[in-house]
Design a protein around this motif. Structure first.
Motif, PDB file in Angstrom:
ATOM      1  N   THR A 139     -28.473   8.778   1.470  1.00  0.00           N
ATOM      2  CA  THR A 139     -28.609   8.749   2.695  1.00  0.00           C
ATOM      3  C   THR A 139     -27.766   9.976   2.887  1.00  0.00           C
ATOM      4  O   THR A 139     -27.116  10.595   2.140  1.00  0.00           O
ATOM      5  N   ASP A 185     -34.448   1.915   3.868  1.00  0.00           N
ATOM      6  CA  ASP A 185     -33.959   2.851   4.802  1.00  0.00           C
ATOM      7  C   ASP A 185     -33.740   2.333   6.337  1.00  0.00           C
ATOM      8  O   ASP A 185     -34.289   1.180   6.675  1.00  0.00           O
ATOM      9  N   LEU A 235     -34.396  12.797  -1.847  1.00  0.00           N
ATOM     10  CA  LEU A 235     -33.843  12.478  -2.955  1.00  0.00           C
ATOM     11  C   LEU A 235     -34.204  10.882  -3.250  1.00  0.00           C
ATOM     12  O   LEU A 235     -34.562  10.824  -4.383  1.00  0.00           O
TER      13      LEU A 235
END
Ligand SMILES: NC(=O)c1ccc[n+]([C@@H]2O[C@H](COP(=O)([O-])OP(=O)(O)OC[C@H]3O[C@@H](n4cnc5c(N)ncnc54)[C@H](O)[C@@H]3O)[C@@H](O)[C@H]2O)c1
Ligand SMILES: NC(=O)c1ccc[n+]([C@@H]2O[C@H](COP(=O)([O-])OP(=O)(O)OC[C@H]3O[C@@H](n4cnc5c(N)ncnc54)[C@H](O)[C@@H]3O)[C@@H](O)[C@H]2O)c1
Lengths: 224, 224
Positions: free
Chosen positions: B159, B122, B100
């Motif tokens: 996330t 990330d 996503l």
DNA sequence: CAGACTTTGTGAGTGCGTGCACAAGGTGGA
DNA sequence: TCCACCTTGTGCACGCACTCACAAAGTCTG
């Protein structure tokens, strides 16, 4: 503690319907922790809403609580699932195998409930046959056949905006009853078809509205 | 036809704020067609709402219409943009460079308005440095530094659910004022931070609720 | 310049959703 | 069996949002 039949009962308010998935998720999580009974207070906390609202919402489904005790988590879970139709299997097609369509197809959260992506379609010949989440991308022109043969009830639109209405029309003509639209365009469907939209740009603009407000409150002279 | 200052005016209802982006988009499209004046009726049609609602909504911004004529498309566009803060630049970070997160980063619809993705973060070392939409994925641990140095005001959470609250806390601590959450989890933020969520599973479940209802209406004996 | 026409801006009525507050109903202990 | 305690289910009041309907205000035509 008899189950009420679904359908012929007092109408469930739209706002309540929108919260049932929250309760469902919250219950799933407590269930994993071995909790058997849950109070409206606790459920409210988990779902981030008011306790009275939880009770009123659940009362639309029937009297599934026990006064002085709370709700049996598993039984309530079952009732909500039944009401939302999660005990059934819902075949889904995704139209548009671009960035978003592929991300959606790869999304694991789907299968958990009864939603199952059975086809990913695209109009671009280049995309045909490309494998996405274990499915080969199929031709948009096969839409009607695919929907009928795989008993698809839900269609997801992930094409550019200019194609959205055309896709929606095709979905409706093929017999799909529910559409989730990610394209930033107004699409119109017949009243007997449900349509919901997810609009990223709108969400961001709402956020920036309030962000701007706060900025102005802090330093009213900055912007005019 | 003087511009009212933003901020010190009667409060704009939340429902109206949510519709302003629709009007904005509709006006952009008519603008491309060289239309200079637009009536509430026409705008209502384009945005898919009631004409009276359009007029009332716009009246919160000020008296920008001309009776007997309509609204000057360009001027109105300008006013809505000003109100929503679209004349400004809004740096955005995306946390989570998965399916996503990458799709969002590649989304063109962002830049059009003032939203600009300035970083993709990330926690997974494997993802570090991977190029996504022209940006190298950066370390989640650098969040605070990045947000401060790039004046980020909006954070997008992409996330997994179990990390969402932690990410939200970090965003808030770093000074972000608005959060858009795509993870299917309840996250709590201080009252001075705006939070909106986009919840795919919920949307599908709402659709299946109504789909089930219709199926039951057609053949009440099928399911119990 | 007057009068017909068009479209805005808004007062007022209505309905839906929210949350308080409490009676009803069930549990467990003495 | 009775009583104290707990939590549900819901009546009620309030507020927000939607819509109608119309006066106000401007344009256009003759
Ligand atoms: N990427 C995102 O994160 C994101 C976020 C929010 C909204 N959106 C919206 O979702 C839509 C898709 O975005 P994207 O980034 O995946 O775009 P994209 O260009 O990557 O993908 C669009 C796909 O749709 C296909 N397509 C075009 N016309 C079609 C038709 N008539 N029938 C079937 N397929 C057709 C194209 O071939 C392409 O593969 C856009 O409307 C976009 O505005 C995207
Ligand atoms: N893929 C979709 O279409 C889709 C749709 C709706 C909602 N969602 C939700 O969006 C979220 C992301 O979905 P996805 O499919 O991209 O998942 P994904 O597993 O592909 O990506 C998640 C990414 O987040 C990173 N991450 C994990 N913990 C982190 C942390 N603490 N800080 C920073 N990064 C961290 C992971 O390393 C991974 O790269 C999930 O919560 C999912 O439920 C996804």
């Amino acid at each position: 503690m008899a189950e009420r039949p679904i359908g012929d009962r007092r109408r469930i308010p739209e706002a309540t319907v929108a919260r049932l998935p929250l309760y469902y998720r919250a219950l799933l999580e407590t269930g994993e922790m071995g909790i058997t009974t849950v109070s409206s207070e606790r459920l409210a906390e988990l779902a981030g809403v008011n306790a009275a609202k939880v009770r009123k919402d659940l009362s639309y489904l029937g009297s599934y609580g026990t006064r002085g005790v709370g709700y049996d988590a598993e039984y309530l879970l079952h009732q909500i699932a039944r009401e939302l139709g999660l005990s059934q299997d819902w075949p889904v097609v995704i139209v548009g195998a671009g960035n978003l369509g592929q991300a959606l197809a790869n999304y694991r959260g789907f299968g958990a409930r009864g939603f199952r992506v059975v086809a990913v379609l695209d109009a671009d010949p280049e995309k045909l046959g490309v494998e996405v989440a274990g499915l080969a991308v199929e031709a948009f022109t096969d839409l009607a056949r695919i929907i009928e043969s795989r008993k698809v009830t839900i269609g997801i639109i992930a094409t550019p905006g200019h194609a959205a209405q055309e896709v929606a029309d095709a979905l409706v003509a093929a017999g799909v009853g529910s559409i989730l639209n990610f394209a930033p365009t107004l699409i119109t469907v017949p009243p007997e078809v449900s349509m919901r939209k997810v609009d990223l740009a709108t969400e961001l603009q709402i956020l920036s509205f309030y962000q701007l407000r706060r900025a102005l409150l802090d330093q009213p002279r900055a912007a005019r």
